[in-house]
Structures are given as structure tokens and as C-alpha cells.
Design an enzyme around this catalytic site. Structure first.
Site, short mmCIF file in Angstrom:
data_model
loop_
_atom_site.label_atom_id
_atom_site.label_comp_id
_atom_site.label_asym_id
_atom_site.label_seq_id
_atom_site.Cartn_x
_atom_site.Cartn_y
_atom_site.Cartn_z
N ASP A 1 0.84 -1.21 0.00
CA ASP A 1 0.00 0.00 0.00
C ASP A 1 0.87 1.25 0.00
O ASP A 1 2.00 1.24 0.49
CB ASP A 1 -0.90 -0.02 1.25
N GLY A 2 0.33 2.32 -0.55
CA GLY A 2 1.01 3.62 -0.47
C GLY A 2 1.65 4.09 -1.77
O GLY A 2 2.39 5.07 -1.76
N ASN A 3 1.35 3.41 -2.87
CA ASN A 3 1.94 3.84 -4.15
C ASN A 3 1.51 5.26 -4.52
O ASN A 3 2.31 6.07 -4.98
CB ASN A 3 1.53 2.90 -5.29
N GLY A 4 0.21 5.52 -4.33
CA GLY A 4 -0.33 6.84 -4.69
C GLY A 4 0.28 7.93 -3.83
O GLY A 4 0.68 8.99 -4.33
N ARG A 5 0.36 7.67 -2.51
CA ARG A 5 0.94 8.67 -1.60
C ARG A 5 2.41 8.91 -1.90
O ARG A 5 2.91 10.02 -1.83
CB ARG A 5 0.76 8.22 -0.14
N SER B 1 -7.12 -5.59 -5.60
CA SER B 1 -8.28 -6.09 -4.83
C SER B 1 -9.55 -6.00 -5.67
O SER B 1 -9.59 -5.27 -6.67
CB SER B 1 -8.45 -5.27 -3.56
N GLU C 1 -12.07 -4.49 -4.80
CA GLU C 1 -12.52 -3.09 -4.67
C GLU C 1 -11.77 -2.18 -5.65
O GLU C 1 -12.28 -1.13 -6.05
CB GLU C 1 -12.28 -2.58 -3.24
N ASN C 2 -10.57 -2.58 -6.05
CA ASN C 2 -9.78 -1.76 -6.99
C ASN C 2 -10.45 -1.61 -8.36
O ASN C 2 -10.10 -0.70 -9.12
CB ASN C 2 -8.37 -2.32 -7.17
N ARG D 1 -5.14 -2.31 9.04
CA ARG D 1 -6.31 -3.14 8.69
C ARG D 1 -5.92 -4.18 7.66
O ARG D 1 -4.92 -4.03 6.95
CB ARG D 1 -7.50 -2.30 8.21
N GLU E 1 1.03 -13.46 12.19
CA GLU E 1 1.58 -12.30 12.87
C GLU E 1 1.42 -11.10 11.93
O GLU E 1 1.70 -11.22 10.73
CB GLU E 1 3.08 -12.51 13.17
C1 FPP Z 1 -1.72 0.36 -3.33
O1 FPP Z 1 -1.30 1.68 -3.52
C2 FPP Z 1 -1.26 -0.50 -4.36
C3 FPP Z 1 -2.06 -1.05 -5.33
C4 FPP Z 1 -3.50 -0.80 -5.43
C5 FPP Z 1 -1.55 -1.93 -6.35
C6 FPP Z 1 -0.24 -2.60 -6.06
C7 FPP Z 1 0.41 -2.78 -7.34
C8 FPP Z 1 1.72 -2.73 -7.59
C9 FPP Z 1 2.76 -2.67 -6.57
C10 FPP Z 1 2.20 -2.76 -8.99
C11 FPP Z 1 1.72 -3.91 -9.82
C12 FPP Z 1 2.07 -5.23 -9.24
C13 FPP Z 1 2.67 -6.22 -9.92
C14 FPP Z 1 2.87 -7.53 -9.25
C15 FPP Z 1 3.14 -6.08 -11.28
P1 FPP Z 1 -2.41 2.79 -3.60
O2 FPP Z 1 -2.56 3.18 -5.01
O3 FPP Z 1 -3.65 2.33 -2.92
O4 FPP Z 1 -1.70 3.90 -2.75
P2 FPP Z 1 -2.40 5.04 -1.91
O5 FPP Z 1 -3.21 4.37 -0.83
O6 FPP Z 1 -1.24 5.80 -1.36
O7 FPP Z 1 -3.24 5.84 -2.85
#
Ligand code: FPP
Length: 248
Positions: free
Chosen positions: A22-26, A67, A69-70, A196, A209
Site C-alpha cells: 500500500d502507499g503507491n499513490g501517496r 483487490s 474493490e480496486n 487493517r 503475525e
Molecule cells: C496500493 O497503492 C497499491 C495497489 C493498489 C496496487 C499494487 C500494485 C503494484 C505494486 C504494482 C503492480 C504489481 C505487480 C505484481 C506487477 P495505492 O494506489 O492504494 O496507494 P495510496 O493508498 O497511497 O493511494
């Protein structure tokens, strides 16, 4: 990365690590970049963590990549994620094969675009005999839906007389989940500081864990992973028993 720097006991590593990435967007926002750049750099973290998990001898690595939900995210973001997934599968195939990594996927894969389903099927088939590590991508995955799906299949088999209600127990039920054949996760890591499970591995996480770090997924690299493993080794897993029972 000097793994020795961390106080890791190689004989007590988790067999199965699952990660809520989690946290790619942030991360992207913090860098003044568009959201998709967070996913692009996040894929690099996937590669780094998979490589280290394999080197350490962790047998199962499960990543929550998309997910159910995504599906509600903007279409353009979904398309980016699907494109990144396809590119990842294509680029990593030889690395999976060289390192004896079997790729698997769990979730409602029928909702994925046809090309993604084909790439997944091809990669899974081409890596099926990888005996060192199973890397599972949770895609279009939701824990409650997985349980409902299992109950539906089970109900059909009960009605057809293939199984008897009195034979039903937790072990039998587990065989109807997408994760059939996998041990439950010993450790679930969540990045970006949210406490969560977000519908991830609801049944399988009964005794896992949990480890939460503020680090955002694109920044989660070797050192952060080793720190999580070290924290895991400091936990006492009791499965409902007393400390004295564990010690005896
Ligand atoms: C959550 O960050 C991350 C995701 C919804 C997707 C995870 C996907 C990757 C790491 C890349 C693709 C994966 C593979 C295996 C090729 P977010 O966008 O919800 O971040 P945020 O909560 O900060 O907005």
C-alpha cells in the site's frame, strides 16, 4: 544488502509471507509525480522483495496486487496496473525459471482482461515446476468473496452427496479456498501505516503475525523487509496456548 547485519535466525524464518502493498499513490504525490509512477516504482519493490525472499529461502510469498474493490478505480489507473502486470510477467519469466519460482494467482481471475488471463496462464504453466518458492499474486481478490465462492462449491458437493456434513471441518473447508495447498501466512506485512486487513486472506490470517510499517510500498526494499522479518522473530506465537505450555 548485508543480511548478517540483521539478527535473523535462518532456521526460524516464516514459511509464508503475505504483503499488503500500500502507499503507491501517496509515494507519487510526495514526489510530485502522477499516481501511476507510484505503481511503476512499486513493481521494482516487488522484484527486489521477491528476489530477497527467494534468497532467504522463504517458501511462499503472496502479494496483494489488485483487490476486488480496486475495480472501482478510474479506468485509466486500472489499465496502467494491468499493463504493468503484463510487462512484469513478460520480463520476469526467465528470472522465475532460473530461480525455480512458481508463479500462481488467486482471486476472481475471470474478471481480468482476456490478455492478462492468457499471460497469467502462460506464466503459471511455464513456471509450474519451480520448487524453491511459490509467488502468488492476489488479483481481483477479496477475502469474503473467496469464502462465499468456497461455500458455493462446497454446497454443490454436499447436495450432490460427494461430501457429508459431518465430515466438514476447518481443514476440509480450506481445500475449497483459492489458496488450496498453501500453508497459512505466518507473517502479514502491510506498508504505509494502515492497521487493517482490507479483505485480504480473511480465513488464512487466523494466526498470522501482523506487521505494519509506515514505509510506503515503493520505498519498501531489502532493509525494510529484513526489519519486518526480524520483528517477526521476536514474536511469540502461542496459538491460544499459555507461555508455559509453549516452553514445555
Ligand atoms: C496500493 O497503492 C497499491 C495497489 C493498489 C496496487 C499494487 C500494485 C503494484 C505494486 C504494482 C503492480 C504489481 C505487480 C505484481 C506487477 P495505492 O494506489 O492504494 O496507494 P495510496 O493508498 O497511497 O493511494
Amino acid at each position: 544488502m548485508a543480511e548478517e547485519f540483521f539478527l535473523l535466525d535462518r532456521n526460524r524464518l516464516p514459511r509464508h509471507v503475505a504483503i499488503i502493498m500500500d502507499g503507491n499513490g501517496r509515494w507519487a504525490r510526495s514526489q510530485g509525480l502522477p499516481r501511476y509512477r507510484g505503481h511503476v516504482v512499486g513493481v521494482e519493490s516487488v522484484r527486489v522483495i521477491a528476489r530477497l525472499a527467494r534468497r532467504l529461502g522463504i517458501s511462499y510469498l503472496t502479494l496483494f496486487a489488485f483487490s476486488e474493490e480496486n475495480w472501482q478505480r478510474p479506468g485509466v489507473e486500472i489499465r496502467v496496473l494491468m499493463a504493468l502486470l503484463r510487462r512484469f510477467l513478460y520480463r520476469e519469466l526467465s528470472e522465475f525459471q532460473e530461480n525455480q519460482i512458481a508463479l500462481q494467482a488467486v482471486g476472481d481471475l475471470s474478471r481480468l482482461p482476456g490478455a492478462v488471463q492468457e499471460d497469467l496462464a502462460r506464466t503459471m504453466a511455464a513456471t509450474a515446476d519451480g520448487a524453491q518458492m511459490v509467488m502468488t499474486l492476489a488479483l481481483s481478490y477479496g477475502g469474503r468473496s473467496e469464502i462465499v465462492h468456497a461455500v458455493k462449491t462446497l454446497a454443490r458437493e454436499l447436495l450432490a452427496g460427494k461430501i457429508r456434513p459431518e465430515d466438514l471441518d476447518a481443514a476440509l473447508f480450506s481445500r475449497y479456498l483459492y489458496t488450496v495447498g498453501m500453508p497459512d501466512p505466518d507473517l502479514i506485512i502491510r506498508t504505509s501505516g494502515e492497521y487493517r486487513l482490507s479483505n485480504f486472506l480473511l480465513w488464512q490470517s487466523a494466526y498470522s503475525e501482523l506487521y505494519v510499517t509506515d514505509t510506503l510500498w515503493p520505498d519498501f526494499r531489502e532493509e525494510a523487509f529484513l526489519k519486518a522479518l526480524e520483528a517477526y522473530q521476536q514474536r511469540e506465537r502461542r496459538y491460544g496456548l499459555t507461555q508455559e505450555q509453549i516452553a514445555s
